[in-house]
Design an enzyme around this catalytic site. Structure first.
Site, PDB file in Angstrom:
ATOM      1  N   GLU A   1       0.831  -1.205   0.000  1.00  0.00           N
ATOM      2  CA  GLU A   1       0.000   0.000   0.000  1.00  0.00           C
ATOM      3  C   GLU A   1       0.872   1.264   0.000  1.00  0.00           C
ATOM      4  O   GLU A   1       0.822   2.088   0.905  1.00  0.00           O
ATOM      5  CB  GLU A   1      -0.971  -0.014   1.175  1.00  0.00           C
TER       6      GLU A   1
ATOM      7  N   GLU B   1      -6.226  -6.979  -1.984  1.00  0.00           N
ATOM      8  CA  GLU B   1      -6.827  -7.112  -0.653  1.00  0.00           C
ATOM      9  C   GLU B   1      -8.291  -6.709  -0.724  1.00  0.00           C
ATOM     10  O   GLU B   1      -8.632  -5.685  -1.310  1.00  0.00           O
ATOM     11  CB  GLU B   1      -6.142  -6.206   0.377  1.00  0.00           C
TER      12      GLU B   1
END
Length: 476
Positions: free
Chosen positions: A170, A282
């Site tokens: 991320e 995710e």
């Protein structure tokens, strides 16, 4: 797992077969992040299916999962003060997990978090081992290169090489920051950032060449609403040698971004960068609002179309998301920590799990019936991966941030039609503020909340589709 393909796709792929046949989509990933499993089993957790104790890796493989994602921390020494002092998600533990995945026929995606602890859009802390060289870009890059090359070589020597790797987790901001730099607010020095990413990528490519291996390499961005900005910036700044784009998409954190809008983002990536695959790296959805331990659970919200929370709602969220990903040309959907059930052990924040209500297991660690575990075995259909995405007409507008008045001015080329909603989005994709729909004017002044200096994103939506986006820098 079954896919019903139409004649258009069969012709496009050049397959000489009947259009009524169903073909396996061998390249599509149904994945699960199982990074916690070793730790939980060492803490006494026993997983069961139909009342019988069973290896959790075998449970997922038997339900047609074909990819396991595993996080790798550099030196997670904070584990030394937890539970038995055993470390997890270091290289030794990851090797143990890869061996388990390979034993049941699943491939592995290795998640280089490039930190000693959790990395995400708010935290990108350099490993302690490299802190002394954090201001020397070349030495830091060399450390990064040797670490990635050495980690892959360690796994290769044990015949445990992953099929895919991601560089960072991320990474919606600069990576390998000191704690002070990280805490000072959002920072992204592209000259430094691109140098470090390219050093990491070079380590993977050089390892491939030296060992005659093939590893698919990707980047990871949190939130569909701002993903295009970051990917475009990576490429514009010379980070181009990657195979796929990974996205995090959770309704709880990325609402009001819809599944359909997420599909639009994927389709646009496929149109703009046809050499890059796109993977939902995710996602997660809760099956209950109840808790099974004292650790605070990190997801608490449900989409109105998938409410109230239940195993069936979790299943349908994943099926609908996957169908959208397929139709948009994406290559996979991975679920984050579907086996992170409660245990007697402690995390850094409490005893038990922060996600037991979003797993595929009930509070006795028994497989839930009709839950997300069965999602890879659903029927999926798609017509073609080659058609361009449907796009709503994009509105031309400019933005001006007024720090004195703490307002944002929007100027459009022509008066807006009715029903254009405006959303302010954090760099991690989370919604910060939404204004009443705009209409009828060419200029608007929007009052902003008290915001720290950072990069934000303005998203315009009309009739369920995005019709405009802009980056906004708050600097006072």
């Amino acid at each position: 797992m079954r896919f019903a393909f139409g004649c258009t796709l069969l012709i496009f792929l050049g397959l000489l077969t009947s259009c009524t046949e169903e073909l396996p989509a061998q390249a599509f990933f149904f994945g699960a992040d199982l990074s916690y499993v070793n730790e939980l089993e060492d803490c006494g957790v026993v997983y069961r299916e139909t009342g019988v104790e069973k290896d959790p890796y075998a449970i997922f493989a038997d339900h047609d999962f074909n990819l396991v994602r595993l996080r790798l921390w550099h030196t997670p020494s904070w584990y030394d003060a937890l539970n038995s002092g055993q470390r997890y998600s270091d290289l030794v533990d990851v090797a143990r997990s890869i061996e388990r995945a390979h034993a049941v026929g699943m491939q592995v995606l290795l998640n280089f978090q490039l930190s000693d602890n959790w990395a995400d859009p708010s935290k990108q802390i350099v490993p302690a081992a490299w802190e002394s060289v954090v201001d020397d870009q070349q030495l830091l890059g060399d450390s990064l290169y040797q670490y990635i090359y050495g980690s892959l070589n360690y796994l290769h020597e044990q015949d445990l090489l992953p099929a895919l790797v991601q560089i960072g987790n991320e990474t919606n901001r600069g990576i390998l920051l000191t704690q002070a730099q990280n805490d000072a607010g959002w920072v992204l020095d592209w000259e430094r950032n691109s140098y470090l990413f390219n050093r990491a990528i070079s380590a993977v490519r050089d390892f491939e060449a030296a060992t005659n291996s093939v590893i698919e390499l990707g980047l990871h961005i949190a939130g569909p609403a701002n993903a295009a900005y970051f990917v475009d910036e990576f490429i514009a700044n010379g980070v181009t040698d990657f195979d796929w784009i990974g996205l995090s998409y959770y309704w709880a954190w990325h609402q009001p971004t819809t599944i359909a809008e997420t599909g639009d983002v994927i389709a646009q990536f496929r149109a703009d960068y046809p050499d890059k695959d796109v993977i939902i790296l995710e996602t997660g959805y809760i099956w209950t609002l109840e808790a099974n331990d004292s650790a605070n659970n990190i997801i608490s919200e449900t989409h109105p179309d998938y409410a109230p929370p239940s195993p069936e709602a979790q299943y349908h969220w994943l099926v609908d998301l996957t169908q959208e990903v397929l139709e948009s040309g994406g290559r996979g959907v991975l679920y984050w920590e579907p086996a992170w059930v409660s245990s007697a052990c402690f995390t850094q924040w409490g005893q038990g799990s922060h996600q037991e209500h979003a797993t595929f297991f009930d509070f006795t660690n028994q497989v839930l019936s009709s839950s997300g575990l069965e999602w890879p075995q659903a029927e999926f259909t798609t017509a073609t991966f080659s058609s361009p995405p449907w796009q709503a007409p994009q509105l031309a507008f400019s933005t001006f941030y007024d720090p004195g008045a703490q307002q944002l001015q929007l100027d459009f080329d022509q008066p807006l039609e009715e029903g254009v909603s405006v959303q302010l989005v954090h760099l991690d994709g989370a919604l910060l503020q939404q204004w009443e729909p705009l209409s009828g004017q060419v200029s608007y002044r929007l009052n902003l909340p008290d915001l720290p200096n950072a990069l934000y994103f303005l998203v315009l939506e009309q009739r369920g589709r995005w019709v405009g986006k802009s980056a906004v820098v708050v600097q006072r």
